[in-house]
Design a protein around this motif. Structure first.
Motif, PDB file in Angstrom:
ATOM      1  N   THR A 159       0.846  -1.196   0.000  1.00 29.79           N
ATOM      2  CA  THR A 159       0.000   0.000   0.000  1.00 29.79           C
ATOM      3  C   THR A 159       0.880   1.246   0.000  1.00 29.79           C
ATOM      4  OG1 THR A 159      -0.168   0.063   2.437  1.00 29.79           O
ATOM      5  CG2 THR A 159      -1.904  -1.127   1.246  1.00 29.79           C
ATOM      6  N   GLY A 160       0.319   2.342  -0.519  1.00 26.19           N
ATOM      7  CA  GLY A 160       1.029   3.609  -0.547  1.00 26.19           C
ATOM      8  C   GLY A 160       2.011   3.708  -1.702  1.00 26.19           C
ATOM      9  N   GLN A 161       2.817   4.763  -1.646  1.00 23.87           N
ATOM     10  CA  GLN A 161       3.795   4.972  -2.706  1.00 23.87           C
ATOM     11  C   GLN A 161       4.806   3.846  -2.724  1.00 23.87           C
ATOM     12  OE1 GLN A 161       5.401   8.755  -0.919  1.00 23.87           O
ATOM     13  NE2 GLN A 161       7.359   7.867  -1.504  1.00 23.87           N
ATOM     14  N   THR A 162       5.551   3.753  -3.818  1.00 20.32           N
ATOM     15  CA  THR A 162       6.534   2.686  -3.941  1.00 20.32           C
ATOM     16  C   THR A 162       7.853   3.242  -4.437  1.00 20.32           C
ATOM     17  OG1 THR A 162       7.049   0.569  -5.007  1.00 20.32           O
ATOM     18  CG2 THR A 162       5.706   2.110  -6.275  1.00 20.32           C
ATOM     19  N   GLY A 163       8.928   2.644  -3.953  1.00 22.59           N
ATOM     20  CA  GLY A 163      10.250   3.006  -4.442  1.00 22.59           C
ATOM     21  C   GLY A 163      10.557   2.373  -5.788  1.00 22.59           C
TER      22      GLY A 163
ATOM     23  N   ASP B 175      -3.910   2.295  -3.204  1.00 23.23           N
ATOM     24  CA  ASP B 175      -4.723   3.022  -2.227  1.00 23.23           C
ATOM     25  C   ASP B 175      -5.357   1.987  -1.295  1.00 23.23           C
ATOM     26  OD1 ASP B 175      -6.722   4.398  -0.821  1.00 23.23           O
ATOM     27  OD2 ASP B 175      -7.319   5.602  -2.541  1.00 23.23           O
ATOM     28  N   PRO B 176      -5.103   2.063   0.012  1.00 31.48           N
ATOM     29  CA  PRO B 176      -5.643   1.035   0.920  1.00 31.48           C
ATOM     30  C   PRO B 176      -7.166   0.986   0.947  1.00 31.48           C
ATOM     31  CG  PRO B 176      -4.688   2.861   2.166  1.00 31.48           C
ATOM     32  CD  PRO B 176      -4.282   3.055   0.742  1.00 31.48           C
TER      33      PRO B 176
ATOM     34  N   MET C 160      -1.772  -4.797   5.288  1.00 33.73           N
ATOM     35  CA  MET C 160      -1.410  -3.652   4.462  1.00 33.73           C
ATOM     36  C   MET C 160       0.063  -3.358   4.697  1.00 33.73           C
ATOM     37  SD  MET C 160      -4.715  -1.150   5.086  1.00 33.73           S
ATOM     38  CE  MET C 160      -4.553  -1.208   6.877  1.00 33.73           C
ATOM     39  N   ALA C 161       0.869  -3.512   3.662  1.00 35.91           N
ATOM     40  CA  ALA C 161       2.310  -3.329   3.806  1.00 35.91           C
ATOM     41  C   ALA C 161       2.691  -1.862   3.734  1.00 35.91           C
ATOM     42  CB  ALA C 161       3.041  -4.101   2.714  1.00 35.91           C
ATOM     43  N   HIS C 162       3.534  -1.453   4.658  1.00 33.58           N
ATOM     44  CA  HIS C 162       4.150  -0.123   4.712  1.00 33.58           C
ATOM     45  C   HIS C 162       3.205   0.943   5.291  1.00 33.58           C
ATOM     46  CE1 HIS C 162       6.744  -2.207   1.972  1.00 33.58           C
ATOM     47  NE2 HIS C 162       5.963  -2.037   0.917  1.00 33.58           N
ATOM     48  N   PRO C 163       3.772   1.967   5.909  1.00 40.61           N
ATOM     49  CA  PRO C 163       2.979   3.183   6.141  1.00 40.61           C
ATOM     50  C   PRO C 163       2.478   3.682   4.774  1.00 40.61           C
ATOM     51  CG  PRO C 163       5.012   3.253   7.405  1.00 40.61           C
ATOM     52  CD  PRO C 163       5.132   2.059   6.488  1.00 40.61           C
ATOM     53  N   ALA C 164       1.159   3.760   4.607  1.00 42.03           N
ATOM     54  CA  ALA C 164       0.573   3.928   3.270  1.00 42.03           C
ATOM     55  C   ALA C 164       0.518   5.389   2.825  1.00 42.03           C
ATOM     56  CB  ALA C 164      -0.818   3.309   3.226  1.00 42.03           C
ATOM     57  N   VAL C 165       1.654   6.046   2.856  1.00 42.95           N
ATOM     58  CA  VAL C 165       1.738   7.429   2.372  1.00 42.95           C
ATOM     59  C   VAL C 165       1.294   7.463   0.911  1.00 42.95           C
ATOM     60  CG1 VAL C 165       3.331   9.343   1.917  1.00 42.95           C
ATOM     61  CG2 VAL C 165       3.626   7.930   3.980  1.00 42.95           C
ATOM     62  N   PRO C 166       0.382   8.346   0.498  1.00 45.78           N
ATOM     63  CA  PRO C 166      -0.208   9.479   1.224  1.00 45.78           C
ATOM     64  C   PRO C 166      -1.572   9.188   1.858  1.00 45.78           C
ATOM     65  CG  PRO C 166      -0.768   9.663  -1.080  1.00 45.78           C
ATOM     66  CD  PRO C 166       0.010   8.374  -0.939  1.00 45.78           C
ATOM     67  N   TRP C 167      -1.862   7.903   2.118  1.00 44.07           N
ATOM     68  CA  TRP C 167      -3.192   7.520   2.604  1.00 44.07           C
ATOM     69  C   TRP C 167      -3.128   6.938   4.019  1.00 44.07           C
ATOM     70  CZ3 TRP C 167      -1.844   5.269  -2.400  1.00 44.07           C
ATOM     71  CH2 TRP C 167      -2.321   6.010  -3.488  1.00 44.07           C
TER      72      TRP C 167
ATOM     73  N   PHE D 195       8.172   7.881  10.154  1.00 52.37           N
ATOM     74  CA  PHE D 195       6.769   7.502  10.296  1.00 52.37           C
ATOM     75  C   PHE D 195       5.915   8.742  10.558  1.00 52.37           C
ATOM     76  CE2 PHE D 195       7.453   2.900  12.061  1.00 52.37           C
ATOM     77  CZ  PHE D 195       7.944   2.511  10.832  1.00 52.37           C
ATOM     78  N   PRO D 196       4.757   8.851   9.905  1.00 50.16           N
ATOM     79  CA  PRO D 196       3.845   9.947  10.226  1.00 50.16           C
ATOM     80  C   PRO D 196       3.440   9.899  11.700  1.00 50.16           C
ATOM     81  CG  PRO D 196       3.200   8.872   8.184  1.00 50.16           C
ATOM     82  CD  PRO D 196       4.253   8.014   8.808  1.00 50.16           C
ATOM     83  N   PRO D 197       3.350  11.043  12.371  1.00 52.30           N
ATOM     84  CA  PRO D 197       3.078  11.042  13.820  1.00 52.30           C
ATOM     85  C   PRO D 197       1.757  10.380  14.188  1.00 52.30           C
ATOM     86  CG  PRO D 197       2.990  13.276  12.909  1.00 52.30           C
ATOM     87  CD  PRO D 197       3.583  12.410  11.872  1.00 52.30           C
ATOM     88  N   GLN D 198       0.736  10.509  13.323  1.00 48.24           N
ATOM     89  CA  GLN D 198      -0.547   9.892  13.660  1.00 48.24           C
ATOM     90  C   GLN D 198      -0.455   8.362  13.622  1.00 48.24           C
ATOM     91  OE1 GLN D 198       0.217  11.455  10.829  1.00 48.24           O
ATOM     92  NE2 GLN D 198      -1.291  11.147   9.189  1.00 48.24           N
ATOM     93  N   LEU D 199       0.460   7.839  12.811  1.00 50.69           N
ATOM     94  CA  LEU D 199       0.659   6.396  12.774  1.00 50.69           C
ATOM     95  C   LEU D 199       1.331   5.920  14.057  1.00 50.69           C
ATOM     96  CD1 LEU D 199       0.502   3.712  11.257  1.00 50.69           C
ATOM     97  CD2 LEU D 199       2.715   4.258  10.207  1.00 50.69           C
ATOM     98  N   VAL D 200       2.327   6.651  14.527  1.00 52.38           N
ATOM     99  CA  VAL D 200       2.993   6.289  15.782  1.00 52.38           C
ATOM    100  C   VAL D 200       1.993   6.295  16.937  1.00 52.38           C
ATOM    101  CG1 VAL D 200       4.805   6.911  17.427  1.00 52.38           C
ATOM    102  CG2 VAL D 200       5.219   7.158  14.965  1.00 52.38           C
ATOM    103  N   ARG D 201       1.132   7.311  16.974  1.00 56.53           N
ATOM    104  CA  ARG D 201       0.111   7.376  18.033  1.00 56.53           C
ATOM    105  C   ARG D 201      -0.829   6.177  17.962  1.00 56.53           C
ATOM    106  NH1 ARG D 201      -0.037  12.903  16.542  1.00 56.53           N
ATOM    107  NH2 ARG D 201      -1.952  12.536  15.349  1.00 56.53           N
ATOM    108  N   ALA D 202      -1.250   5.824  16.746  1.00 55.48           N
ATOM    109  CA  ALA D 202      -2.183   4.706  16.582  1.00 55.48           C
ATOM    110  C   ALA D 202      -1.539   3.382  16.971  1.00 55.48           C
ATOM    111  CB  ALA D 202      -2.685   4.651  15.145  1.00 55.48           C
TER     112      ALA D 202
END
Length: 298
Positions: free
Chosen positions: A166-170, A187-188, A205-212, A238-245
């Motif tokens: 999920t999310g962007q890919t390298g 898109d997740p 869902m693999a990876h922090p799904a930036v931008p979703w 990691f996005p801060p909201q992900l760390v909180r979750a």
């Protein structure tokens, strides 16, 4: 003589962690999972500085030295990319020879229709794979397209998880047109449909799904059968909201994953240690949640 069928030999009480997201990107014949242009672009994007395509025996030793187990896989994106994958059967066979630390997932090209369904059955029954990896952007498919539902039915019936990028890919990053790879397939929210329609299918869902990322958090919170892994990014990004979750509502849903070899395990763990993760949450992320996803009973 037929290849050995994988049987798990990991001592889950003894190991420290399970890396749920590890790539095998070359086989014994030297065939790599990506074409030369994509491989070079991914090396530039991730800037690992380490061997980009270690063999599976080398991967096994890497995790053995760290007292960890690792889920290993490749991605079959032949229809979308025109490049055949490295051997999925060989991954399972060599994982069987290193079954004290490795757990193989299969991969099938979803565009192969009935042949993909039969191949999934063969990988499950003949090779003993313990899950499946999908990369919607690389494989060029919308996961919630009902044409692919027969494939999910086989996976759900087998009681093994399906792990979706999920999310962007390298992969393709920095190339003209991203090498034709479309991010929207990852898109997740497309997986929310799959999770609702297949409540018995465990989805990761693999990876922090930036931008979703916010959508990803919502889905994992709402759907009991959906988890997420934390691979593909250094934890310091990691996005801060992900760390909180992860520290709260998703403490039993988040999984340790590195994306080795493009993200090194030692670097990931060092950066993760710098996060403000509650002491009681870390063991869940590193091992306990993965045991549940993999259906391991102790």
């Amino acid at each position: 003589m037929s290849p050995a069928r994988y049987e798990c030999g990991v001592d889950f009480d003894a190991i420290e962690a399970i890396d749920i997201h590890t790539h095998v990107e070359i086989d014994s014949h030297g065939h790599r999972s990506l074409d030369d242009e994509l491989m070079a672009a991914s090396e530039k994007y991730f800037k690992s500085g380490e061997e980009r395509t270690p063999g599976i025996d080398s991967i096994a030793e890497h995790y053995r030295e760290r007292n960890m187990a690792a889920v290993v896989f490749t991605v079959d994106a032949g229809s979308a990319t025109g490049h055949s994958p490295n051997s999925v059967e060989e991954i399972a066979e060599l994982a069987a020879a290193n079954n004290d630390v490795l757990i193989p997932f299969g991969s099938v090209d979803p565009w192969c229709g009935k042949a993909a369904v039969e191949r999934a059955r063969t990988l499950l029954e003949g090779c003993g794979v313990r899950g499946f990896k999908f990369h919607p952007s690389m494989q060029g498919f919308e996961p919630n397209d009902r044409r692919f539902y027969p494939l999910y039915e086989v996976i759900a019936e087998a009681g093994v998880p399906a792990l979706f990028h999920t999310g962007q890919t390298g992969i393709g990053a920095g190339l003209p047109g991203g090498h034709g790879i479309k991010l929207r397939y990852s898109d997740p929210m497309l997986l929310d449909d799959v999770a609702a329609d297949f409540p018995d299918l465990t989805i990761v869902m693999a990876h922090p799904a930036v931008p979703w990322v916010d959508a990803q958090i919502s889905i994992a919170t709402h759907k009991a059968n959906v988890y997420l892994d934390l691979s593909g990014w250094s934890p310091k990004y990691f996005p801060p909201q992900l760390v909180r979750a992860v520290n709260s509502v998703l403490r039993e849903k988040a999984l340790f994953g590195s994306d080795f070899p493009v993200i090194q395990v030692d670097r990931w763990r060092k950066d993760f240690a710098a996060l403000d993760i509650k002491p009681e949450v870390a063991p869940l992320i590193f091992k306990e949640n993965a045991l549940r996803v993999l259906g391991i009973k102790r």
